[in-house]
Write an enzyme that holds these catalytic residues in place. Structure first.
Site, PDB file in Angstrom:
ATOM      1  N   LEU A  40       0.828  -1.212   0.000  1.00  0.00           N
ATOM      2  CA  LEU A  40       0.000   0.000   0.000  1.00  0.00           C
ATOM      3  C   LEU A  40       0.861   1.261   0.000  1.00  0.00           C
ATOM      4  O   LEU A  40       2.043   1.211   0.374  1.00  0.00           O
ATOM      5  CB  LEU A  40      -0.883   0.015   1.265  1.00  0.00           C
ATOM      6  N   SER A  41       0.264   2.363  -0.364  1.00  0.00           N
ATOM      7  CA  SER A  41       0.934   3.647  -0.231  1.00  0.00           C
ATOM      8  C   SER A  41       1.294   3.847   1.243  1.00  0.00           C
ATOM      9  O   SER A  41       0.479   3.565   2.120  1.00  0.00           O
ATOM     10  CB  SER A  41      -0.022   4.754  -0.702  1.00  0.00           C
ATOM     11  N   SER A  43       3.314   2.089   2.922  1.00  0.00           N
ATOM     12  CA  SER A  43       3.643   0.831   3.613  1.00  0.00           C
ATOM     13  C   SER A  43       5.133   0.778   3.964  1.00  0.00           C
ATOM     14  O   SER A  43       5.526   0.074   4.902  1.00  0.00           O
ATOM     15  CB  SER A  43       3.258  -0.379   2.750  1.00  0.00           C
ATOM     16  N   GLY A  44       5.964   1.500   3.195  1.00  0.00           N
ATOM     17  CA  GLY A  44       7.408   1.493   3.471  1.00  0.00           C
ATOM     18  C   GLY A  44       8.256   1.035   2.297  1.00  0.00           C
ATOM     19  O   GLY A  44       9.464   0.815   2.455  1.00  0.00           O
ATOM     20  N   SER A  46       9.413   2.611  -0.468  1.00  0.00           N
ATOM     21  CA  SER A  46      10.522   3.508  -0.836  1.00  0.00           C
ATOM     22  C   SER A  46      11.579   3.536   0.258  1.00  0.00           C
ATOM     23  O   SER A  46      12.779   3.511  -0.036  1.00  0.00           O
ATOM     24  CB  SER A  46      10.009   4.935  -1.055  1.00  0.00           C
ATOM     25  N   SER A 113       1.772  -1.432  -7.233  1.00  0.00           N
ATOM     26  CA  SER A 113       1.441  -2.614  -8.048  1.00  0.00           C
ATOM     27  C   SER A 113       0.355  -3.466  -7.388  1.00  0.00           C
ATOM     28  O   SER A 113       0.627  -4.572  -6.927  1.00  0.00           O
ATOM     29  CB  SER A 113       2.671  -3.448  -8.384  1.00  0.00           C
TER      30      SER A 113
HETATM   31  P1  ADP Z   1       5.736   3.874   0.252  1.00  0.00           P
HETATM   32  O1  ADP Z   1       6.967   3.999  -0.601  1.00  0.00           O
HETATM   33  O2  ADP Z   1       5.292   2.450   0.443  1.00  0.00           O
HETATM   34  O3  ADP Z   1       4.621   4.778  -0.185  1.00  0.00           O
HETATM   35  P2  ADP Z   1       7.264   5.319   2.202  1.00  0.00           P
HETATM   36  O4  ADP Z   1       8.539   4.540   2.354  1.00  0.00           O
HETATM   37  O5  ADP Z   1       7.299   6.545   1.344  1.00  0.00           O
HETATM   38  O6  ADP Z   1       6.116   4.323   1.727  1.00  0.00           O
HETATM   39  O7  ADP Z   1       6.720   5.777   3.629  1.00  0.00           O
HETATM   40  C1  ADP Z   1       6.646   4.863   4.712  1.00  0.00           C
HETATM   41  C2  ADP Z   1       6.646   5.640   6.020  1.00  0.00           C
HETATM   42  O8  ADP Z   1       6.524   4.708   7.099  1.00  0.00           O
HETATM   43  C3  ADP Z   1       7.941   6.403   6.227  1.00  0.00           C
HETATM   44  O9  ADP Z   1       7.626   7.636   6.843  1.00  0.00           O
HETATM   45  C4  ADP Z   1       8.723   5.492   7.190  1.00  0.00           C
HETATM   46  O10 ADP Z   1       9.620   6.204   7.993  1.00  0.00           O
HETATM   47  C5  ADP Z   1       7.597   4.891   8.022  1.00  0.00           C
HETATM   48  N1  ADP Z   1       7.897   3.585   8.652  1.00  0.00           N
HETATM   49  C6  ADP Z   1       7.644   3.276   9.932  1.00  0.00           C
HETATM   50  N2  ADP Z   1       8.007   2.016  10.211  1.00  0.00           N
HETATM   51  C7  ADP Z   1       8.502   1.496   9.078  1.00  0.00           C
HETATM   52  C8  ADP Z   1       9.057   0.223   8.758  1.00  0.00           C
HETATM   53  N3  ADP Z   1       9.164  -0.770   9.649  1.00  0.00           N
HETATM   54  N4  ADP Z   1       9.454   0.030   7.484  1.00  0.00           N
HETATM   55  C9  ADP Z   1       9.336   1.023   6.565  1.00  0.00           C
HETATM   56  N5  ADP Z   1       8.835   2.237   6.811  1.00  0.00           N
HETATM   57  C10 ADP Z   1       8.417   2.503   8.071  1.00  0.00           C
END
Ligand code: ADP
Length: 207
Positions: A40-41, A43-44, A46, A113
């Site tokens: 999901l958007s 989700s982590g 990136s 995706s």
């Molecule tokens: P996506 O690319 O899936 O849209 P992002 O990486 O941009 O997501 O954002 C995820 C957010 O969640 C960031 O602010 C990150 O710091 C936070 N976060 C908290 N816990 C985690 C974790 N375990 N893994 C990845 N991101 C995390």
């Protein structure tokens, strides 16, 4: 009057080149792969893909990160979020990933995706065994709580349509190659998990 030649694969023949993907990979001194982060958007994807890339870079491995949000500024700037635009976006990104893997790189793709069939189509576009599906597993509620870009707030207020997990489906992978549970483990440790998996596959040297 002569017909315009349509740009179609049944008319355009494949132009053979002297060097192939094996030559490129040999010169790079590495095995190519495509690490496909789905979730999901917020989700982590990136965050973790970026940490994995830094680790691979430090190990001397040549990589490139294709980030879904960034690609929408250029390659896919003409596309929206309807189902058909998402399918076309996936097709473009997976073709670019394939070309970069042909050039010998380890490609990281951070891309929601949402459709299983499209992820399978992406797998089929890659060389055998080179597509590694990484499920960044974070619940909708947790993503909405994090909301780093304020998108959930806007979507839940009805300001955005076709939002994944809300009014557009997300089909979770049933058997991903790597399953990352972000509620249980921090991003740095999850990046280590991915790198360990790559070591076990012989894509990253041990040590
Ligand atoms: P996506 O690319 O899936 O849209 P992002 O990486 O941009 O997501 O954002 C995820 C957010 O969640 C960031 O602010 C990150 O710091 C936070 N976060 C908290 N816990 C985690 C974790 N375990 N893994 C990845 N991101 C995390």
């Amino acid at each position: 009057m002569a017909e315009d030649i349509p740009l179609r694969s049944n008319v355009i023949q494949w132009q053979k080149t002297t060097l192939n993907r094996t030559d490129h990979a040999r010169l790079m001194g590495q095995k190519p792969a495509v690490l496909w982060f789905t979730g999901l958007s917020a989700s982590g994807k990136s965050t973790i893909a970026n940490l994995v890339q830094v680790r691979l870079h430090a190990a001397g491995i040549k990589t490139f990160l294709l980030d879904g949000d960034n690609l929408r500024h250029g390659l896919s700037s003409d596309l929206g979020f309807s189902a058909s635009d998402r399918v076309e976006n996936m097709r473009r990104v997976s073709e670019v990933a394939r070309l970069m893997s042909d050039a010998g790189l380890i490609v990281l793709v951070a891309f929601i995706s949402p459709f299983g069939s499209e992820r399978e189509a992406a797998r089929a576009r890659m060389a055998d065994g080179e597509f590694i599906e990484i499920f960044v597993d974070t619940s909708f509620e947790e993503c909405a709580r994090r909301d780093p870009k304020g998108l959930y707030r806007r979507a839940l207020a009805g300001e955005l349509s076709n939002f994944t997990g809300l009014d557009s489906p997300y089909e979770a992978p049933s058997s991903p190659d790597i399953h990352l549970k972000t509620a249980l483990t921090g991003a740095e440790a999850l990046a280590d998990e991915v790198v360990d998996h790559l070591k076990n596959r012989g894509l990253v040297p041990h040590g």
